[in-house]
Scaffold this motif. Structure first.
Motif, short mmCIF file in Angstrom:
data_model
loop_
_atom_site.label_atom_id
_atom_site.label_comp_id
_atom_site.label_asym_id
_atom_site.label_seq_id
_atom_site.Cartn_x
_atom_site.Cartn_y
_atom_site.Cartn_z
N GLY A 26 -91.34 -13.78 -31.10
CA GLY A 26 -90.15 -13.52 -30.30
C GLY A 26 -90.48 -12.91 -28.95
O GLY A 26 -89.66 -12.23 -28.36
N TYR A 31 -84.22 -13.88 -29.48
CA TYR A 31 -84.13 -14.32 -30.86
C TYR A 31 -85.15 -13.63 -31.76
O TYR A 31 -86.24 -13.27 -31.32
CB TYR A 31 -84.33 -15.83 -30.96
N ARG A 33 -87.58 -14.51 -34.72
CA ARG A 33 -88.19 -15.71 -35.27
C ARG A 33 -89.14 -15.33 -36.40
O ARG A 33 -89.78 -14.29 -36.35
CB ARG A 33 -88.99 -16.44 -34.19
N LYS A 56 -74.73 -19.21 -39.59
CA LYS A 56 -74.97 -19.88 -38.31
C LYS A 56 -73.93 -19.52 -37.26
O LYS A 56 -74.26 -19.31 -36.10
CB LYS A 56 -75.01 -21.39 -38.53
N TYR A 59 -74.84 -15.71 -36.20
CA TYR A 59 -76.20 -15.39 -35.76
C TYR A 59 -76.89 -16.54 -35.03
O TYR A 59 -78.03 -16.40 -34.62
CB TYR A 59 -77.07 -15.01 -36.97
N TRP A 60 -76.24 -17.67 -34.92
CA TRP A 60 -76.83 -18.88 -34.31
C TRP A 60 -78.13 -19.25 -35.03
O TRP A 60 -79.10 -19.69 -34.43
CB TRP A 60 -77.10 -18.70 -32.83
N THR A 61 -78.14 -19.10 -36.33
CA THR A 61 -79.33 -19.38 -37.14
C THR A 61 -79.65 -20.87 -37.10
O THR A 61 -78.75 -21.71 -37.17
CB THR A 61 -79.08 -18.94 -38.60
N GLU A 62 -80.94 -21.17 -36.97
CA GLU A 62 -81.36 -22.57 -37.01
C GLU A 62 -82.83 -22.68 -37.37
O GLU A 62 -83.59 -21.72 -37.23
CB GLU A 62 -81.10 -23.27 -35.68
N GLU A 64 -85.90 -23.78 -36.03
CA GLU A 64 -86.32 -24.04 -34.66
C GLU A 64 -87.33 -25.18 -34.58
O GLU A 64 -87.25 -26.03 -33.69
CB GLU A 64 -86.92 -22.77 -34.06
N ARG A 79 -84.98 -19.25 -36.65
CA ARG A 79 -84.60 -18.46 -35.48
C ARG A 79 -83.17 -18.00 -35.66
O ARG A 79 -82.33 -18.75 -36.15
CB ARG A 79 -84.73 -19.34 -34.24
N ARG A 80 -82.90 -16.75 -35.23
CA ARG A 80 -81.54 -16.21 -35.28
C ARG A 80 -81.41 -15.11 -34.25
O ARG A 80 -82.41 -14.58 -33.74
CB ARG A 80 -81.23 -15.65 -36.66
N LEU A 81 -80.17 -14.74 -33.95
CA LEU A 81 -79.92 -13.59 -33.10
C LEU A 81 -80.17 -12.31 -33.92
O LEU A 81 -79.98 -12.32 -35.13
CB LEU A 81 -78.49 -13.60 -32.59
#
Length: 85
Positions: A26, A31, A33, A56, A59-62, A64, A79-81
């Motif tokens: 990170g 983010y 990671r 998601k 936290y905008w989880t994805e 990556e 990856r997430r906030l």
């Protein structure tokens, strides 16, 4: 016509590896990671855990990035906030 040997790629490979390690930590980003190397089924379960714990929408989880390794191993970075604020 003279044929030139291809340039050595060792420096480029080291740079790519260093960039991947910094990205996983990170470095310089907002983010969080985390990189995993698991079997295919364990990788699916770990991703499900992340999406359950860090939704998601908040936290905008994805996932990556991911790649398949020898055997049935998957290397992937989640990856997430850091917060849902």
């Amino acid at each position: 016509m003279a044929k030139f040997p291809p340039p050595p790629l060792d420096g480029l490979k080291r740079r790519i590896d260093r960039n991947r390690q910094e990205s996983a930590k990170g470095a310089g980003g907002i983010y969080v990671r985390q990189t995993f190397q698991l079997s295919r089924e364990e990788a699916r379960q770990k991703a499900r855990e992340w999406f359950a714990e860090f939704p998601k929408a908040a936290y905008w989880t994805e996932v990556e990035s991911w790649r398949q390794l020898d055997g049935d191993q998957i290397e992937f970075t989640m990856r997430r906030l850091p917060t849902a604020d």
